[in-house]
Each structure stands twice: as C-alpha cells, then as structure tokens.
Design a protein around this motif. Structure first.
Motif, short mmCIF file in Angstrom:
data_model
loop_
_atom_site.label_atom_id
_atom_site.label_comp_id
_atom_site.label_asym_id
_atom_site.label_seq_id
_atom_site.Cartn_x
_atom_site.Cartn_y
_atom_site.Cartn_z
N ALA A 269 0.82 -1.21 0.00
CA ALA A 269 0.00 0.00 0.00
C ALA A 269 0.85 1.27 0.00
N ASN A 270 2.11 1.16 0.44
CA ASN A 270 3.02 2.31 0.45
C ASN A 270 3.87 2.37 -0.81
N CYS B 190 4.33 -17.04 3.94
CA CYS B 190 5.42 -16.29 3.34
C CYS B 190 6.75 -16.77 3.93
N GLU B 191 7.66 -17.24 3.08
CA GLU B 191 8.95 -17.72 3.55
C GLU B 191 9.80 -16.58 4.10
N THR B 192 9.62 -15.38 3.59
CA THR B 192 10.39 -14.23 4.06
C THR B 192 9.99 -13.85 5.48
N ARG B 193 8.67 -13.77 5.72
CA ARG B 193 8.16 -13.36 7.03
C ARG B 193 8.01 -14.53 8.00
N GLN B 194 8.08 -15.76 7.46
CA GLN B 194 7.85 -16.95 8.28
C GLN B 194 6.53 -16.84 9.04
N ASP B 195 5.51 -16.47 8.29
CA ASP B 195 4.19 -16.28 8.87
C ASP B 195 3.17 -16.22 7.74
N PHE B 196 1.90 -16.29 8.11
CA PHE B 196 0.85 -16.13 7.11
C PHE B 196 0.77 -14.67 6.68
N ARG B 197 0.59 -14.46 5.39
CA ARG B 197 0.42 -13.12 4.85
C ARG B 197 -0.68 -13.14 3.80
N HIS B 198 -1.29 -11.95 3.61
CA HIS B 198 -2.37 -11.79 2.64
C HIS B 198 -1.96 -10.75 1.61
N PHE B 199 -2.23 -11.05 0.34
CA PHE B 199 -1.77 -10.21 -0.75
C PHE B 199 -2.95 -9.82 -1.64
N ARG C 132 -6.68 -20.62 9.86
CA ARG C 132 -7.95 -20.32 10.52
C ARG C 132 -7.76 -20.13 12.02
N GLU C 133 -6.87 -20.91 12.59
CA GLU C 133 -6.63 -20.80 14.02
C GLU C 133 -5.84 -19.54 14.38
N ALA C 134 -4.99 -19.09 13.44
CA ALA C 134 -4.07 -18.00 13.77
C ALA C 134 -4.45 -16.64 13.23
N ARG C 135 -4.84 -16.59 11.94
CA ARG C 135 -4.93 -15.28 11.30
C ARG C 135 -6.19 -15.03 10.49
N ALA C 136 -7.16 -15.88 10.52
CA ALA C 136 -8.33 -15.73 9.65
C ALA C 136 -9.06 -14.42 9.91
N ASP C 137 -8.97 -13.88 11.13
CA ASP C 137 -9.67 -12.64 11.44
C ASP C 137 -9.11 -11.46 10.66
N LEU C 138 -7.91 -11.61 10.10
CA LEU C 138 -7.29 -10.53 9.33
C LEU C 138 -7.55 -10.66 7.84
N PHE C 139 -8.35 -11.64 7.44
CA PHE C 139 -8.58 -11.90 6.02
C PHE C 139 -9.68 -10.97 5.51
N THR C 140 -9.43 -9.65 5.58
CA THR C 140 -10.35 -8.64 5.09
C THR C 140 -9.57 -7.61 4.32
N PRO C 141 -10.20 -6.96 3.32
CA PRO C 141 -9.46 -6.02 2.48
C PRO C 141 -8.80 -4.88 3.23
N ASP C 142 -9.41 -4.43 4.34
CA ASP C 142 -8.85 -3.28 5.06
C ASP C 142 -7.80 -3.65 6.09
N LYS C 143 -7.51 -4.97 6.23
CA LYS C 143 -6.52 -5.43 7.21
C LYS C 143 -5.44 -6.29 6.56
N VAL C 144 -5.25 -6.14 5.26
CA VAL C 144 -4.26 -6.95 4.57
C VAL C 144 -2.87 -6.59 5.05
N LYS C 145 -2.13 -7.60 5.49
CA LYS C 145 -0.76 -7.40 5.94
C LYS C 145 0.16 -8.28 5.11
N ALA C 146 0.98 -7.67 4.28
CA ALA C 146 1.88 -8.40 3.40
C ALA C 146 3.30 -8.36 3.96
#
Length: 235
Positions: free
Chosen positions: A158-159, A185-194, A221-235
C-alpha cells in the motif's frame, strides 16, 4: 415423508458412504422398516441407480453416479441461483463463465415447473465496484493452489514499496472491491495476505510446499483468519 422424497434422501445418504453399509443402518437413519428399505433399494436399482450389494451384506453406490436434478427444492434452487449470480458478478472471467455454463446445464435438465422457478428467480446481487486491473491471471493462481506448488511473486504494498516473496498459496478470497491471496510467506515466516491487484508478477516454482493445503488452511484459521479482510491486509 413422501416416497419420492424418501428415495432421493436414500440416494444422498448412500453417497456419504465409501464402503458398504448395512440395510439396518440405512433403515434406522431414514426412520423406515428394513422391508421398506429393501423395496426402495430395488426401486432405485430398477431406475438405473448404480447401487451394489444385497440384503444381509450391505449396500454401496458406485462412484460417478449423479443424483437427478429433482433433488432440488425451491429454496435450494434459490440458493443456487443467488450463489451463481454472485460468482457471475464478483469472480474473475473464468469463474464467471463457468457459473453461467453450470446454471444453464442445471436449467436444461430441470422439469418444466422447476425450470420456470429458476428462470423467474428474483433474488438479485448488488452492483459491483470495479477493482484495479490485475496483472496476474487468477486462473493461474487457482491452478498453483490446487497443485500445492510454491509461488514466487513480485508485490507492491500500500506504500508503493516493492518486494520479492516466495509463498505457499492456499486460499483466494473474493470481495466486492478486491481479491486477496492468502499464503505462508517464507520471508516473514508467517501467514500473509496479498491483494491480487498489487501482485506484479507470479511464477510457479518446481518445489511443492512441505505442508498440505488443508493443513495450512487449518493453521491459518486458528491463527490469522480474522485478518482476512481487504482493510486489514498485511503483506
């Protein structure tokens, strides 16, 4: 329960079982006598249902047998039409065309009264806000997910900061204004949304990711599903 409805219910029950199930179990589940069950099985077999087995052994329906379209109630047809119309408006071109074709196939084999209900359905989907043009083919992304291969992407956040990522894609979300690819994401070693309109390029790698897509989806679903929204996308 009317006999025609009972026969269709029996077909649906048989589809759930991969191995032979006893007549007594089927009769208990349907709430009918064993003699009635045997008659219903014989009726379905005479009408072409691919049911193998016999009394005292058990019954199983061979793979590939399709249930007749008469199984649809009015409410089920309304749900199908609404779903197909949503896909037709919010999905990508390939899925839109597939939804239109599937609905036409259903309509072609329905009896006249149900076909009329299908054609005169008045459940509508609201207008769509057109998202920014995407550079990557969503059909390709779905193919990579199905094959469970790693994906190398060039991404602009977004930036307006660009980065290269190797991800394990496992889910694709369709929203009114955008689509979002979920992956490890292998870079972040975590789930990410794009957001797919920010994916500049995408390349399938030869390596398959080490965990199954189902396992990834469960962990996500256990960890990050609550962030699966367009306004909370974290890449």
């Amino acid at each position: 329960m009317a006999r025609s409805e009972r026969l269709l219910t029996l077909l649906q029950v048989l589809r759930r079982y991969q191995r032979p199930v006893s007549g007594a179990s089927l009769a208990q589940e349907l709430g009918i006598s064993i003699r009635t069950l045997y008659r219903d099985i014989a009726t379905l077999q005479a009408q072409g249902a691919a049911i193998d087995g016999e009394a005292g052994v058990g019954y199983v329906m061979r793979p590939g047998f399709m249930l007749p379209p008469l199984m649809f109630s009015q409410t089920e047809l309304e749900a199908l039409v609404l779903g197909f119309r949503w896909v037709g408006k919010y999905a990508d071109t390939a899925l839109t065309e597939a939804a239109t074709d599937a609905l036409a196939k259903i309509g072609a084999v329905l009896p006249s009264e149900l076909r009329e209900a299908l054609e005169t359905n008045t459940l509508l989907v609201g207008p769509r806000t057109v998202p920014e043009q995407e550079s990557v083919d969503l059909t390709f992304l779905r193919s990579v997910m199905r094959s469970q291969h790693k994906l190398r992407i060039a991404y602009r956040d977004a930036n307006d900061v660009a980065s290269q990522r190797v991800i394990w894609p496992f889910a694709l979300g369709y929203f009114q204004t955008t689509r979002i690819l979920a992956g490890w994401c292998e870079t972040r070693q975590d789930f990410r949304h794009f957001r797919t309109e920010r994916i500049l390029t995408a390349e399938q790698l030869d390596q398959r990711y080490p965990r199954s897509r189902t396992a990834l989806l469960r962990s996500w679903r256990e960890a990050r599903a609550d962030l699966f929204t367009p306004d909370k996308v974290k890449a």
